[in-house]
Design an enzyme around this catalytic site. Structure first.
Site, PDB file in Angstrom:
ATOM      1  CB  CYS A  23      36.876  43.225  27.107  1.00 43.67           C
ATOM      2  SG  CYS A  23      36.682  43.824  28.794  1.00 43.67           S
ATOM      3  NE  ARG A  67      31.668  27.271  39.464  1.00 41.82           N
ATOM      4  CZ  ARG A  67      30.388  26.964  39.422  1.00 41.82           C
ATOM      5  NH1 ARG A  67      29.953  26.173  38.478  1.00 41.82           N
ATOM      6  NH2 ARG A  67      29.544  27.463  40.282  1.00 41.82           N
ATOM      7  CB  CYS A 116      41.296  38.162  29.262  1.00 47.13           C
ATOM      8  SG  CYS A 116      39.596  37.885  28.718  1.00 47.13           S
ATOM      9  CB  CYS A 139      42.361  40.761  32.335  1.00 41.11           C
ATOM     10  SG  CYS A 139      41.096  41.854  33.040  1.00 41.11           S
ATOM     11  CB  CYS A 170      30.034  32.938  41.743  1.00 44.37           C
ATOM     12  SG  CYS A 170      31.180  31.884  40.825  1.00 44.37           S
TER      13      CYS A 170
HETATM   14  N1  SAM Z   1      34.429  40.608  32.114  1.00 41.53           N
HETATM   15  C1  SAM Z   1      33.962  39.959  33.276  1.00 41.53           C
HETATM   16  C2  SAM Z   1      34.991  39.911  34.370  1.00 41.53           C
HETATM   17  O1  SAM Z   1      36.161  40.157  34.135  1.00 41.53           O
HETATM   18  O2  SAM Z   1      34.601  39.606  35.498  1.00 41.53           O
HETATM   19  C3  SAM Z   1      33.430  38.549  33.022  1.00 41.53           C
HETATM   20  C4  SAM Z   1      34.149  37.627  32.083  1.00 41.53           C
HETATM   21  S1  SAM Z   1      35.800  37.160  32.570  1.00 41.53           S
HETATM   22  C5  SAM Z   1      36.346  36.332  31.126  1.00 41.53           C
HETATM   23  C6  SAM Z   1      35.498  35.864  33.777  1.00 41.53           C
HETATM   24  C7  SAM Z   1      36.675  35.156  34.398  1.00 41.53           C
HETATM   25  O3  SAM Z   1      37.222  34.216  33.481  1.00 41.53           O
HETATM   26  C8  SAM Z   1      37.883  35.981  34.801  1.00 41.53           C
HETATM   27  O4  SAM Z   1      37.684  36.658  36.009  1.00 41.53           O
HETATM   28  C9  SAM Z   1      38.952  34.922  34.920  1.00 41.53           C
HETATM   29  O5  SAM Z   1      38.988  34.389  36.224  1.00 41.53           O
HETATM   30  C10 SAM Z   1      38.496  33.827  33.962  1.00 41.53           C
HETATM   31  N2  SAM Z   1      39.417  33.698  32.796  1.00 41.53           N
HETATM   32  C11 SAM Z   1      39.455  34.488  31.726  1.00 41.53           C
HETATM   33  N3  SAM Z   1      40.422  34.103  30.871  1.00 41.53           N
HETATM   34  C12 SAM Z   1      41.014  33.023  31.431  1.00 41.53           C
HETATM   35  C13 SAM Z   1      42.104  32.184  31.034  1.00 41.53           C
HETATM   36  N4  SAM Z   1      42.764  32.379  29.906  1.00 41.53           N
HETATM   37  N5  SAM Z   1      42.450  31.164  31.845  1.00 41.53           N
HETATM   38  C14 SAM Z   1      41.784  30.962  33.004  1.00 41.53           C
HETATM   39  N6  SAM Z   1      40.758  31.729  33.436  1.00 41.53           N
HETATM   40  C15 SAM Z   1      40.381  32.749  32.678  1.00 41.53           C
HETATM   41 FE1  SF4 Z   2      37.422  42.012  29.963  1.00 37.11          FE
HETATM   42 FE2  SF4 Z   2      38.542  39.588  29.961  1.00 37.11          FE
HETATM   43 FE3  SF4 Z   2      39.217  41.348  31.857  1.00 37.11          FE
HETATM   44 FE4  SF4 Z   2      36.725  40.242  31.868  1.00 37.11          FE
HETATM   45  S1  SF4 Z   2      38.670  39.170  32.185  1.00 37.11           S
HETATM   46  S2  SF4 Z   2      37.268  42.411  32.182  1.00 37.11           S
HETATM   47  S3  SF4 Z   2      36.392  40.035  29.651  1.00 37.11           S
HETATM   48  S4  SF4 Z   2      39.591  41.560  29.627  1.00 37.11           S
END
Ligand code: SAM
Ligand code: SF4
Ligand code: DTB
Length: 328
Positions: free
Chosen positions: A68, A275, A75, A72, A203
């Site tokens: 990606c 949730r 992530c 973030c 959501c």
């Molecule tokens: N890329 C899209 C986005 O950012 O909305 C969808 C996938 S993203 C992985 C979905 C959500 O997963 C994020 O907004 C975050 O809240 C959660 N998430 C991702 N990594 C995480 C982590 N290491 N611990 C807890 N929540 C996490």
């Molecule tokens: Fe990309 Fe992860 Fe950020 Fe979603 S949370 S936009 S998958 S880097």
């Protein structure tokens, strides 16, 4: 007002006629209540709006993993960090449908498909639309989380039969820039507006344990609760520290602070499904029971979240039996 409310934590509850606009001070006052008073109050609000023994279960599938563009800081899927997550292309539709069928057979009512994108390109969206149509045809509720949407994309998702779009505010607007620099909190709000306007259920929730303050946590709840309409579903994620990301070594948050966050979200958004999301794998059964008592009434069901693990279904089934919970 409920007997245990104190003057500092007695903000009116939402009603359909005139919704209360929450302030950070009011939500902080909830956090400051003795834990037993806070849980008692959250459970009372919960029982006014929901069957307190029913938990909604969604199964997640990562249909496009890793690589990606976004940064973030929590992530595993950001291309900017060296993590163990392998990049994978968009999954073929038949594999997605097979996973949804298996989830349905195990008792999940909703199937959520996640993609590690900043947002979908139109060609990719067409493939996701087909996934939504096919999963919907199985008789399951559908949810996708694809990142930021461009004009017209939410309408196409609605037409395909999408029930929920997940797009988290993730953290307080004030703290957002310390976690993510490649897009803004306002960008997230913009996508939520598009989803809402298209008539798709929203959501949206966040992550705690990222180094934010309690005030930041309260502000996130306020920003969610005061959206033009509160999200129908509010995932509360506990940070899963991912090796290779800037948050790899974040200290674990006090579990009672997590419970307080669930309770505050329940009270501020009485009609929303709250949730219990990422981080459940590391929680004891007793801590999860406390989260349900504090008003959580939804969870992810299935061995995997997106790239990290979730409790085994057998463990969840045993927990439901021990607590007398029913899945909805
Ligand atoms: N890329 C899209 C986005 O950012 O909305 C969808 C996938 S993203 C992985 C979905 C959500 O997963 C994020 O907004 C975050 O809240 C959660 N998430 C991702 N990594 C995480 C982590 N290491 N611990 C807890 N929540 C996490
Ligand atoms: Fe990309 Fe992860 Fe950020 Fe979603 S949370 S936009 S998958 S880097
Ligand atoms: C949400 O709020 N939590 C889910 C879902 N929405 C998409 C994702 C949690 C991801 C946890 C880290 C991982 O497995 O990569």
């Amino acid at each position: 007002m409920l007997a245990c409310s104190t003057a500092t934590a007695s903000a009116p509850q939402a009603s359909s006629e005139s919704r209360h606009r929450w302030t950070v001070e009011e939500v902080l006052a909830l956090y400051d209540l003795p834990l037993m008073d806070l849980i008692w109050r959250a459970q009372a609000v919960h029982r006014e709006h929901f069957d307190a023994n029913a938990i909604q279960r969604s199964t997640l599938l990562s249909v496009k993993t890793g690589g990606c563009s976004e940064d973030c800081g929590y992530c595993s899927q950001s291309a900017r960090y060296q993590t163990d997550t392998e990049r994978e292309r968009l999954m073929p539709i038949d594999e997605v449908v097979a996973a949804a069928q298996a989830a349905k057979a195990k008792g999940a009512s909703r199937f959520c498909m996640g993609a590690a994108w900043r947002g979908p390109k139109d060609g990719d969206l067409d493939k996701v639309l087909e996934m939504v149509r096919e999963v919907k045809a199985l008789g399951m509720q559908t949810c996708v989380t694809l990142g930021m949407l461009k004009d017209g994309q939410a309408g196409k998702l609605k037409e395909a039969g999408l029930d929920y779009y997940n797009h988290n505010l993730d953290t307080d607007k004030e703290f957002y820039g310390q976690v993510i620099k490649s897009h803004t909190h306002d960008d997230r709000i913009d996508t939520l507006e598009q989803v809402r306007d298209a008539g798709i259920n929203v959501c949206s929730g966040g992550i705690i344990g990222m180094g934010e303050s309690r005030k930041n946590r309260a502000a996130l709840i306020v920003q969610l609760a005061n959206l033009p309409k509160a999200p129908e579903s509010v995932p509360i994620n506990n940070l899963v520290p991912i090796p290779g990301t800037p948050m790899a070594n974040n200290p674990r948050l006090d579990p009672f602070e997590f419970v307080r966050t669930i309770a505050a979200a329940r009270i501020a958004m009485p009609g929303s499904w709250v949730r219990l999301s990422a981080g459940r794998q590391e929680m004891s059964d007793e801590l999860q029971a406390l989260c349900f008592l504090a008003g959580a009434n939804s969870m992810f069901y299935g061995e995997n979240l997106l790239t990290t693990s979730n409790p085994a279904m057998e463990r969840d089934d045993a927990l439901f039996a021990r607590l007398g919970l029913k899945a909805v």
